[in-house]
Design a protein around this motif. Structure first.
Motif, short mmCIF file in Angstrom:
data_model
loop_
_atom_site.label_atom_id
_atom_site.label_comp_id
_atom_site.label_asym_id
_atom_site.label_seq_id
_atom_site.Cartn_x
_atom_site.Cartn_y
_atom_site.Cartn_z
N ALA A 69 8.12 -36.11 -29.25
CA ALA A 69 8.12 -35.40 -27.97
C ALA A 69 7.96 -33.89 -28.18
O ALA A 69 7.17 -33.24 -27.49
N PHE A 70 8.69 -33.34 -29.12
CA PHE A 70 8.64 -31.89 -29.37
C PHE A 70 7.25 -31.45 -29.80
O PHE A 70 6.67 -30.53 -29.24
N TYR A 71 6.68 -32.12 -30.81
CA TYR A 71 5.40 -31.69 -31.36
C TYR A 71 4.22 -31.99 -30.43
O TYR A 71 3.14 -31.40 -30.60
N ALA A 72 4.41 -32.84 -29.44
CA ALA A 72 3.37 -33.10 -28.44
C ALA A 72 3.52 -32.20 -27.21
O ALA A 72 2.63 -32.16 -26.36
N SER A 73 4.61 -31.47 -27.13
CA SER A 73 4.91 -30.69 -25.93
C SER A 73 4.02 -29.45 -25.80
O SER A 73 3.60 -28.86 -26.79
N PRO A 74 3.73 -29.05 -24.58
CA PRO A 74 2.99 -27.79 -24.35
C PRO A 74 3.75 -26.58 -24.90
O PRO A 74 3.12 -25.62 -25.34
N ASN A 75 5.09 -26.65 -24.90
CA ASN A 75 5.89 -25.55 -25.43
C ASN A 75 5.52 -25.26 -26.88
O ASN A 75 5.43 -24.11 -27.30
N TRP A 76 5.35 -26.32 -27.67
CA TRP A 76 4.98 -26.16 -29.07
C TRP A 76 3.49 -25.91 -29.23
O TRP A 76 3.05 -24.99 -29.89
N ARG A 77 2.67 -26.76 -28.60
CA ARG A 77 1.22 -26.69 -28.78
C ARG A 77 0.62 -25.38 -28.28
O ARG A 77 -0.31 -24.85 -28.88
N ASN A 78 1.14 -24.87 -27.17
CA ASN A 78 0.64 -23.61 -26.61
C ASN A 78 1.48 -22.42 -27.04
O ASN A 78 1.20 -21.29 -26.64
N GLY A 79 2.51 -22.69 -27.83
CA GLY A 79 3.40 -21.64 -28.30
C GLY A 79 3.10 -21.26 -29.74
O GLY A 79 1.95 -20.97 -30.08
N PRO A 80 4.11 -21.36 -30.62
CA PRO A 80 3.95 -20.86 -31.99
C PRO A 80 3.19 -21.77 -32.94
O PRO A 80 2.96 -21.40 -34.09
N ARG A 81 2.78 -22.94 -32.51
CA ARG A 81 2.18 -23.93 -33.41
C ARG A 81 1.05 -23.36 -34.27
O ARG A 81 1.09 -23.45 -35.49
#
Length: 119
Positions: A69-81
């Motif tokens: 869930a975390f690594y698929a989230s927009p928070n991660w993908r559009n954030g610091p990823r």
């Protein structure tokens, strides 16, 4: 029984300080906001371009679900990823069961609830 994940990274040469800044200022607060139990993280003593991250989970099923869930989230993908992944040359993981007492013994007490390191 709880499990811990110990993740180690070999970073692009010369990127250790930037990686630490990204983890401590962006990734750590994001993980904590998602309820991920970060026990400790930081550069290796032997090489600033090696890094570790230790996280605790309820069990292996919880680890897999939370990370998916975390690594698929927009928070991660559009954030610091992108910035973080671009600095990783290679990584490895170890996942082991551990008693609650041993998990607590590994906990870095300087990680605050807002994802920063206490002074």
């Amino acid at each position: 029984m709880p499990v811990i994940e110990i993740r180690s990274y070999r970073l692009v040469p010369g990127s250790g300080d930037r990686f630490h800044q990204l983890i401590s200022q962006q990734s750590l607060p994001l993980m904590l906001a998602w309820g991920i139990d970060v026990l400790d993280f930081g550069p290796s003593l032997h090489d600033r371009d090696c890094y570790f991250l230790i996280r605790a989970f309820q069990d292996l099923t919880n680890l897999e679900a939370v990370q998916a869930a975390f690594y698929a989230s927009p928070n991660w993908r559009n954030g610091p990823r992108e910035a973080i992944v671009s600095l990783i040359a290679s990584d490895s993981n170890v996942v082991i069961e551990m008693s609650h007492d041993r998990v607590e013994a590994l906990r870095n007490r300087t990680i605050t609830s807002n994802g920063q390191l206490a002074d």
